[in-house]
Write a protein that holds these residues in place. Sequence first.
Motif, PDB file in Angstrom:
ATOM      1  N   GLY A  20     -39.769 -23.236 -15.482  1.00  0.00           N
ATOM      2  CA  GLY A  20     -38.490 -22.925 -15.548  1.00  0.00           C
ATOM      3  C   GLY A  20     -38.127 -21.629 -14.705  1.00  0.00           C
ATOM      4  N   LEU A  21     -37.087 -21.218 -14.722  1.00  0.00           N
ATOM      5  CA  LEU A  21     -36.352 -20.120 -14.128  1.00  0.00           C
ATOM      6  C   LEU A  21     -37.408 -18.793 -13.934  1.00  0.00           C
ATOM      7  CD1 LEU A  21     -33.881 -18.608 -12.455  1.00  0.00           C
ATOM      8  CD2 LEU A  21     -33.278 -17.836 -14.437  1.00  0.00           C
ATOM      9  N   ARG A  22     -38.041 -18.313 -15.119  1.00  0.00           N
ATOM     10  CA  ARG A  22     -38.941 -17.319 -15.255  1.00  0.00           C
ATOM     11  C   ARG A  22     -40.325 -17.730 -15.133  1.00  0.00           C
ATOM     12  NH1 ARG A  22     -35.519 -18.209 -19.614  1.00  0.00           N
ATOM     13  NH2 ARG A  22     -33.334 -17.038 -19.350  1.00  0.00           N
ATOM     14  N   PHE A  23     -40.635 -18.895 -14.613  1.00  0.00           N
ATOM     15  CA  PHE A  23     -41.956 -19.355 -14.569  1.00  0.00           C
ATOM     16  C   PHE A  23     -42.602 -19.763 -15.721  1.00  0.00           C
ATOM     17  CE2 PHE A  23     -40.728 -16.796 -10.837  1.00  0.00           C
ATOM     18  CZ  PHE A  23     -41.065 -17.627  -9.666  1.00  0.00           C
ATOM     19  N   ALA A  42     -35.622 -12.461  -9.173  1.00  0.00           N
ATOM     20  CA  ALA A  42     -35.323 -11.305  -9.991  1.00  0.00           C
ATOM     21  C   ALA A  42     -33.964 -10.739  -9.222  1.00  0.00           C
ATOM     22  CB  ALA A  42     -36.433 -10.210  -9.991  1.00  0.00           C
ATOM     23  N   GLY A  43     -34.150 -10.704  -7.861  1.00  0.00           N
ATOM     24  CA  GLY A  43     -32.977 -10.284  -7.200  1.00  0.00           C
ATOM     25  C   GLY A  43     -31.675 -11.225  -7.147  1.00  0.00           C
ATOM     26  N   ALA A  44     -31.838 -12.342  -7.517  1.00  0.00           N
ATOM     27  CA  ALA A  44     -30.765 -13.548  -7.549  1.00  0.00           C
ATOM     28  C   ALA A  44     -30.248 -13.464  -9.116  1.00  0.00           C
ATOM     29  CB  ALA A  44     -31.294 -14.890  -7.398  1.00  0.00           C
ATOM     30  N   HIS A  45     -31.115 -12.835 -10.073  1.00  0.00           N
ATOM     31  CA  HIS A  45     -30.715 -12.835 -11.326  1.00  0.00           C
ATOM     32  C   HIS A  45     -30.750 -11.536 -12.021  1.00  0.00           C
ATOM     33  CE1 HIS A  45     -30.392 -17.261 -11.494  1.00  0.00           C
ATOM     34  NE2 HIS A  45     -31.552 -17.246 -10.689  1.00  0.00           N
ATOM     35  N   PRO A  46     -30.276 -10.625 -11.612  1.00  0.00           N
ATOM     36  CA  PRO A  46     -30.443  -8.979 -12.046  1.00  0.00           C
ATOM     37  C   PRO A  46     -29.990  -8.958 -13.505  1.00  0.00           C
ATOM     38  CG  PRO A  46     -28.443  -9.199 -11.017  1.00  0.00           C
ATOM     39  CD  PRO A  46     -29.264 -10.679 -10.883  1.00  0.00           C
ATOM     40  N   ASP A  47     -29.181  -9.847 -14.068  1.00  0.00           N
ATOM     41  CA  ASP A  47     -28.712  -9.486 -15.575  1.00  0.00           C
ATOM     42  C   ASP A  47     -29.572 -10.262 -16.669  1.00  0.00           C
ATOM     43  OD1 ASP A  47     -27.683 -11.993 -14.343  1.00  0.00           O
ATOM     44  OD2 ASP A  47     -26.130 -11.971 -15.687  1.00  0.00           O
ATOM     45  N   ARG A  75     -32.007 -10.924 -19.167  1.00  0.00           N
ATOM     46  CA  ARG A  75     -32.970 -10.003 -19.891  1.00  0.00           C
ATOM     47  C   ARG A  75     -34.239 -10.367 -20.138  1.00  0.00           C
ATOM     48  NH1 ARG A  75     -34.080 -10.248 -25.328  1.00  0.00           N
ATOM     49  NH2 ARG A  75     -32.806 -12.067 -25.152  1.00  0.00           N
ATOM     50  N   ARG A  76     -34.407 -11.697 -20.204  1.00  0.00           N
ATOM     51  CA  ARG A  76     -35.809 -12.182 -20.517  1.00  0.00           C
ATOM     52  C   ARG A  76     -36.709 -11.929 -19.351  1.00  0.00           C
ATOM     53  NH1 ARG A  76     -36.203 -17.840 -23.302  1.00  0.00           N
ATOM     54  NH2 ARG A  76     -38.278 -17.297 -23.175  1.00  0.00           N
ATOM     55  N   LEU A  77     -36.072 -12.306 -18.228  1.00  0.00           N
ATOM     56  CA  LEU A  77     -36.917 -12.043 -16.925  1.00  0.00           C
ATOM     57  C   LEU A  77     -37.172 -10.521 -16.808  1.00  0.00           C
ATOM     58  CD1 LEU A  77     -37.692 -13.269 -14.448  1.00  0.00           C
ATOM     59  CD2 LEU A  77     -35.632 -12.873 -13.278  1.00  0.00           C
ATOM     60  N   ALA A  78     -36.370  -9.725 -16.835  1.00  0.00           N
ATOM     61  CA  ALA A  78     -36.507  -8.068 -16.991  1.00  0.00           C
ATOM     62  C   ALA A  78     -37.530  -7.758 -17.990  1.00  0.00           C
ATOM     63  CB  ALA A  78     -35.222  -7.221 -17.216  1.00  0.00           C
ATOM     64  N   GLU A  79     -37.667  -8.374 -19.024  1.00  0.00           N
ATOM     65  CA  GLU A  79     -38.718  -8.025 -19.890  1.00  0.00           C
ATOM     66  C   GLU A  79     -40.086  -8.454 -19.429  1.00  0.00           C
ATOM     67  OE1 GLU A  79     -37.356  -9.862 -23.520  1.00  0.00           O
ATOM     68  OE2 GLU A  79     -35.982  -8.365 -24.196  1.00  0.00           O
ATOM     69  N   ILE A 112     -41.011  -8.651 -16.239  1.00  0.00           N
ATOM     70  CA  ILE A 112     -41.379  -7.832 -15.350  1.00  0.00           C
ATOM     71  C   ILE A 112     -41.972  -6.389 -15.905  1.00  0.00           C
ATOM     72  CG2 ILE A 112     -40.476  -6.461 -13.469  1.00  0.00           C
ATOM     73  CD1 ILE A 112     -38.658  -8.887 -12.893  1.00  0.00           C
ATOM     74  N   GLY A 113     -41.162  -6.139 -16.857  1.00  0.00           N
ATOM     75  CA  GLY A 113     -41.766  -4.795 -17.429  1.00  0.00           C
ATOM     76  C   GLY A 113     -42.915  -5.009 -18.323  1.00  0.00           C
ATOM     77  N   GLU A 114     -43.082  -6.174 -19.130  1.00  0.00           N
ATOM     78  CA  GLU A 114     -44.636  -6.214 -19.651  1.00  0.00           C
ATOM     79  C   GLU A 114     -45.657  -6.238 -18.546  1.00  0.00           C
ATOM     80  OE1 GLU A 114     -46.993  -9.764 -22.015  1.00  0.00           O
ATOM     81  OE2 GLU A 114     -44.834 -10.164 -21.419  1.00  0.00           O
ATOM     82  N   LEU A 115     -45.380  -7.011 -17.327  1.00  0.00           N
ATOM     83  CA  LEU A 115     -46.527  -7.038 -16.507  1.00  0.00           C
ATOM     84  C   LEU A 115     -46.752  -5.882 -15.883  1.00  0.00           C
ATOM     85  CD1 LEU A 115     -45.741 -10.336 -14.814  1.00  0.00           C
ATOM     86  CD2 LEU A 115     -47.516 -10.110 -16.414  1.00  0.00           C
ATOM     87  N   THR A 116     -45.829  -5.067 -15.573  1.00  0.00           N
ATOM     88  CA  THR A 116     -45.877  -3.481 -14.951  1.00  0.00           C
ATOM     89  C   THR A 116     -46.606  -2.822 -15.949  1.00  0.00           C
ATOM     90  OG1 THR A 116     -43.664  -3.901 -13.786  1.00  0.00           O
ATOM     91  CG2 THR A 116     -44.577  -1.678 -14.171  1.00  0.00           C
ATOM     92  N   MET A 117     -46.492  -2.706 -17.267  1.00  0.00           N
ATOM     93  CA  MET A 117     -46.897  -2.037 -18.152  1.00  0.00           C
ATOM     94  C   MET A 117     -48.489  -2.255 -18.353  1.00  0.00           C
ATOM     95  SD  MET A 117     -45.038   0.367 -19.215  1.00  0.00           S
ATOM     96  CE  MET A 117     -45.821   1.029 -20.701  1.00  0.00           C
ATOM     97  N   LYS A 118     -48.800  -3.837 -18.496  1.00  0.00           N
ATOM     98  CA  LYS A 118     -50.115  -4.258 -18.756  1.00  0.00           C
ATOM     99  C   LYS A 118     -50.964  -4.518 -17.591  1.00  0.00           C
ATOM    100  CE  LYS A 118     -48.716  -6.594 -23.001  1.00  0.00           C
ATOM    101  NZ  LYS A 118     -48.829  -8.071 -23.732  1.00  0.00           N
ATOM    102  N   SER A 119     -50.548  -4.586 -16.363  1.00  0.00           N
ATOM    103  CA  SER A 119     -51.482  -4.966 -15.209  1.00  0.00           C
ATOM    104  C   SER A 119     -50.953  -3.953 -13.878  1.00  0.00           C
ATOM    105  CB  SER A 119     -51.200  -6.269 -14.715  1.00  0.00           C
ATOM    106  OG  SER A 119     -51.823  -6.484 -13.336  1.00  0.00           O
ATOM    107  N   GLY A 120     -51.922  -2.803 -13.680  1.00  0.00           N
ATOM    108  CA  GLY A 120     -51.864  -1.999 -12.495  1.00  0.00           C
ATOM    109  C   GLY A 120     -51.787  -2.714 -11.435  1.00  0.00           C
ATOM    110  N   GLU A 121     -52.353  -3.909 -11.134  1.00  0.00           N
ATOM    111  CA  GLU A 121     -52.378  -4.778 -10.103  1.00  0.00           C
ATOM    112  C   GLU A 121     -51.157  -5.267  -9.761  1.00  0.00           C
ATOM    113  OE1 GLU A 121     -56.716  -6.579  -9.765  1.00  0.00           O
ATOM    114  OE2 GLU A 121     -55.616  -6.932 -11.547  1.00  0.00           O
TER     115      GLU A 121
END
Length: 287
Positions: free
Chosen positions: A126-129, A192-197, A199-203, A205-214
């Motif tokens: 899907g759009l969000r992989f 993400a650049g093509a779909h900045p609005d 919400r689920r895509l932003a969530e 990215i936020g989850e991965l940023t918080m859970k994975s330092g890599e």
Amino acid sequence: MDTPAELGSFLRTRRAGLRPEDVGLVAYGTRRRVPGLRREELAQLAGVSVAYYTRLEQGQSTGASDGVLDAIARALRLSPDERAHLGNLARPPRAGRRPARRAESARPATRRLLAAMDGVPAVVLGLRFDVLAWNPLGHALIAGHLPADAPEHPDDRPNTQRMLFLDPHTRELYPDWKGEARRAVSSLRLVAGAHPDDRRLAELIGELTMKSGEFAALWSRHPVRRCAFGTKSFHHPLVGPLELDFEMTRLPDSGGQALLMYGAEPGSPSEAALRLLAREAVAFYAP
């Protein structure tokens, strides 16, 4: 996603990656306070005023013309994918109420196509992989440790980005995990650049940023590349090493869905291993 902040961060990372001598400017011996090109040097190369470029980098200027963006892209030596990403960030869609996105699903015709692809690992993303569907060999290749019906549960579907960074089984599948991670984040940046609005895509990215330092470290570097084809190495727990070509094809009128397919060079050890994996998959799915 905070598009103005993303635009500024993207421009700064690309500006920092260029030295004056890379673009034909004279680099004097004085110590430079910033890495890479200065704003005034980039503005000079692009043929825009320093004040205008500064406003653009600070997210204070919207609606930049194609001519200006092309000039900045040339000055920064952006790839075509990076140029497209720059356009998405510099001219985001106007904010407003948008209908909530329905849960994605693969079309019946797409599912029939998957079923007919005997001997070819195939997955619908899907759009969000999110994994929307896979055929038996696709499931056996990338996620044999997960239930075969996992894509049928919209609230808890496998997601290739989440699997890559948070699932130890998936990490072990790729001998060059760092290369695969860079490829994944590069693709996610474009979406993400093509779909900045979204919400689920932003969530995600936020989850991965918080859970994975890599993931966070890679995301901060703003890699951007459409990874639609190439070669991937696997170390599969059942059949061992595999070297497979892959192609990702966007499905028409699907809202960003894609068909990901894998194949091996004829006569190669990878082809033999893939045939063995296919037999394992058939046995697994047999009633």
